[in-house]
Design a protein around this motif. Structure first.
Motif, PDB file in Angstrom:
ATOM      1  N   ILE A   3       1.095  -1.469   0.034  1.00  0.00           N
ATOM      2  CA  ILE A   3      -0.252   0.389   0.237  1.00  0.00           C
ATOM      3  C   ILE A   3       0.923   1.013  -0.029  1.00  0.00           C
ATOM      4  CG2 ILE A   3      -1.781   1.556   1.574  1.00  0.00           C
ATOM      5  CD1 ILE A   3      -2.851  -1.299   2.071  1.00  0.00           C
ATOM      6  N   ARG A  24      -5.741   1.727  -4.834  1.00  0.00           N
ATOM      7  CA  ARG A  24      -6.849   0.258  -5.421  1.00  0.00           C
ATOM      8  C   ARG A  24      -6.383   0.218  -6.634  1.00  0.00           C
ATOM      9  NH1 ARG A  24     -11.450   1.169  -4.293  1.00  0.00           N
ATOM     10  NH2 ARG A  24     -11.238   1.381  -2.131  1.00  0.00           N
ATOM     11  N   ALA A  34      -5.852  -5.607  -2.753  1.00  0.00           N
ATOM     12  CA  ALA A  34      -6.362  -4.344  -2.334  1.00  0.00           C
ATOM     13  C   ALA A  34      -7.254  -4.507  -0.856  1.00  0.00           C
ATOM     14  CB  ALA A  34      -6.676  -3.638  -3.405  1.00  0.00           C
TER      15      ALA A  34
END
Length: 122
Positions: A3, A24, A34
């Protein structure tokens, strides 16, 4: 970590405030999962902060993390070392090593003729 990497990729790509959808889409483009909960938590942590300040704060935190090196640095004695468990052993005085400087020579030994020396003009 993925992330954070996706967020940094978006920032480096010119998006100063990536959204959850941006992160995402980056993750899905490389086939990574995600997780919305983690993405939203991360975005809440970095909201309103400059990315260079976040990176600098992270470097300060990692500076205090021991990485590799000596056992004594973390306060654990090796078995049979004679030191107490929580106290590092006293350092031995360092011995000075003599470093002999080799004189540069124009002589070259070729592996084909190990006993012969050839001189090359410089």
């Amino acid at each position: 970590m993925k992330i954070v990497a996706a967020y940094l990729r978006a920032v480096l790509g010119g998006n100063p405030n990536p959204s959850a959808d941006d992160i995402r889409s980056i993750l899905e483009s490389v086939g990574a999962e995600a997780e919305d909960k983690r993405i939203n938590h991360f975005l809440a942590e970095v909201k309103g902060k400059d990315i260079t300040e976040v990176i600098a704060a992270g470097r300060e935190k990692f500076a205090s993390v021991p990485s590799g090196g000596s056992v004594a640095a973390i306060g654990v004695a090796a078995p049979g070392s004679g030191g107490a468990g929580g106290t590092p052993a006293a350092e031995e005085p360092k011995k000075e090593e003599k470093v002999e400087e080799k004189e540069e020579s124009d002589e070259v030994k070729l592996p084909v003729f190990p006993s012969r020396k050839f001189l090359f003009p410089t």
